[in-house]
Write a protein that holds these residues in place. Structure first.
Motif, short mmCIF file in Angstrom:
data_model
loop_
_atom_site.label_atom_id
_atom_site.label_comp_id
_atom_site.label_asym_id
_atom_site.label_seq_id
_atom_site.Cartn_x
_atom_site.Cartn_y
_atom_site.Cartn_z
N SER A 11 -5.10 3.53 5.88
CA SER A 11 -4.52 4.58 6.71
C SER A 11 -5.59 5.46 7.36
CB SER A 11 -3.56 5.44 5.89
OG SER A 11 -4.24 6.12 4.87
N LYS A 12 -6.67 5.75 6.66
CA LYS A 12 -7.76 6.56 7.24
C LYS A 12 -8.41 5.81 8.40
CE LYS A 12 -7.82 9.92 4.09
NZ LYS A 12 -6.68 10.80 4.20
N SER A 13 -8.57 4.51 8.24
CA SER A 13 -9.16 3.69 9.29
C SER A 13 -8.23 3.64 10.51
CB SER A 13 -9.45 2.29 8.75
OG SER A 13 -10.37 1.62 9.58
N ARG A 14 -6.95 3.51 10.28
CA ARG A 14 -5.98 3.52 11.39
C ARG A 14 -5.99 4.87 12.09
NH1 ARG A 14 -2.73 0.98 7.47
NH2 ARG A 14 -1.45 2.85 7.30
N SER A 15 -6.11 5.95 11.34
CA SER A 15 -6.19 7.29 11.93
C SER A 15 -7.45 7.43 12.77
CB SER A 15 -6.17 8.37 10.85
OG SER A 15 -4.95 8.37 10.17
N GLY A 16 -8.56 6.89 12.26
CA GLY A 16 -9.81 6.93 13.01
C GLY A 16 -9.71 6.16 14.31
N LEU A 17 -9.08 5.02 14.26
CA LEU A 17 -8.88 4.20 15.46
C LEU A 17 -8.03 4.97 16.48
CD1 LEU A 17 -9.39 1.40 16.73
CD2 LEU A 17 -7.26 0.66 15.68
N GLN A 18 -7.02 5.66 16.01
CA GLN A 18 -6.16 6.46 16.89
C GLN A 18 -6.96 7.55 17.59
OE1 GLN A 18 -2.67 5.82 17.30
NE2 GLN A 18 -3.09 7.07 19.08
N ILE A 19 -7.86 8.19 16.86
CA ILE A 19 -8.72 9.23 17.46
C ILE A 19 -9.54 8.63 18.58
CG2 ILE A 19 -10.73 10.71 17.01
CD1 ILE A 19 -9.44 11.24 14.21
N LEU A 20 -10.11 7.46 18.35
CA LEU A 20 -10.89 6.81 19.41
C LEU A 20 -10.02 6.43 20.59
CD1 LEU A 20 -13.35 4.56 17.37
CD2 LEU A 20 -13.85 6.70 18.57
N ASN A 22 -7.30 7.86 21.59
CA ASN A 22 -6.92 9.10 22.28
C ASN A 22 -8.08 9.72 23.04
OD1 ASN A 22 -4.34 8.83 21.25
ND2 ASN A 22 -4.63 10.31 19.60
N SER A 23 -9.32 9.37 22.68
CA SER A 23 -10.48 9.94 23.35
C SER A 23 -10.64 9.42 24.78
CB SER A 23 -11.76 9.64 22.56
OG SER A 23 -12.18 8.29 22.76
N GLY A 24 -10.05 8.25 25.05
CA GLY A 24 -10.18 7.66 26.38
C GLY A 24 -11.51 6.98 26.61
N LYS A 25 -12.37 6.98 25.62
CA LYS A 25 -13.69 6.35 25.76
C LYS A 25 -13.61 4.89 25.34
CE LYS A 25 -16.05 10.66 25.09
NZ LYS A 25 -17.06 11.42 24.41
N PRO A 105 -12.85 12.95 6.27
CA PRO A 105 -11.56 12.75 6.93
C PRO A 105 -11.74 12.17 8.33
CG PRO A 105 -12.18 15.05 7.09
CD PRO A 105 -13.24 14.38 6.25
N PRO A 106 -10.70 11.57 8.87
CA PRO A 106 -10.80 10.95 10.19
C PRO A 106 -11.28 11.92 11.28
CG PRO A 106 -8.79 10.23 9.13
CD PRO A 106 -9.39 11.31 8.25
N GLU A 107 -10.97 13.19 11.13
CA GLU A 107 -11.37 14.20 12.12
C GLU A 107 -12.88 14.28 12.28
OE1 GLU A 107 -7.42 14.57 10.81
OE2 GLU A 107 -9.19 14.83 9.55
N ALA A 108 -13.63 13.82 11.29
CA ALA A 108 -15.11 13.82 11.38
C ALA A 108 -15.58 12.97 12.55
CB ALA A 108 -15.72 13.33 10.07
N ILE A 109 -14.77 12.01 12.96
CA ILE A 109 -15.13 11.13 14.07
C ILE A 109 -15.28 11.93 15.36
CG2 ILE A 109 -14.28 9.23 15.51
CD1 ILE A 109 -12.93 8.18 12.86
N SER A 110 -14.47 12.96 15.53
CA SER A 110 -14.50 13.78 16.74
C SER A 110 -15.88 14.42 16.96
CB SER A 110 -13.43 14.86 16.69
OG SER A 110 -12.15 14.28 16.60
N GLU A 111 -16.63 14.62 15.89
CA GLU A 111 -17.94 15.27 15.99
C GLU A 111 -18.97 14.41 16.74
OE1 GLU A 111 -19.13 16.25 11.99
OE2 GLU A 111 -17.25 17.31 11.62
N ILE A 112 -18.75 13.09 16.81
CA ILE A 112 -19.78 12.23 17.42
C ILE A 112 -19.31 11.50 18.67
CG2 ILE A 112 -20.99 11.93 15.22
CD1 ILE A 112 -19.98 8.96 15.34
#
Length: 113
Positions: A11-20, A22-25, A105-112
């Protein structure tokens, strides 16, 4: 390009993928259970993360508890264990250039990104 080492059953990996997503990158998905990083690649990831190899190990996995816990392992031994048993690799890992983070947490991905 951004790269995510991903396990769709997590689930954390799926959440991380969702963040990416949603980033549009643009990003690349590496399903590391199917396409396991080599020892060299894993060392590079660990170096980018700025951690010791043991910090990337999922210590609650059965294989860790049965085969590796409480043994005197070198960093190379730990890396070999993760390459031979990719379930032991913590996830998700996101790399963006010379920056990397474990998405817990998946939100850490937003930092990079």
């Amino acid at each position: 390009m951004i790269k995510i080492y991903h396990n769709n059953r997590c689930s954390k990996s799926r959440s991380g993928l969702q963040i990416l997503e949603n980033s549009g990158k643009e990003f690349e998905v590496v399903k590391y259970l199917e396409n396991t990083p080599s020892e060299k690649e894993l060392k590079e990831i660990i170096n980018l993360l700025g951690i010791e190899p043991i910090a990337l190990v999922r210590k609650n996995e059965v294989i860790w508890k049965s085969d590796f816990k409480n043994k005197d392992l070198s960093n190379d031994d730990i890396i070999k264990a993760m390459v031979e048993n990719p379930k032991l690799i913590e996830r998700p890992i996101v790399i963006n250039g010379d920056k990397a983070v474990i998405g817990r947490p998946p939100e850490a991905i937003s930092e990079i990104i």
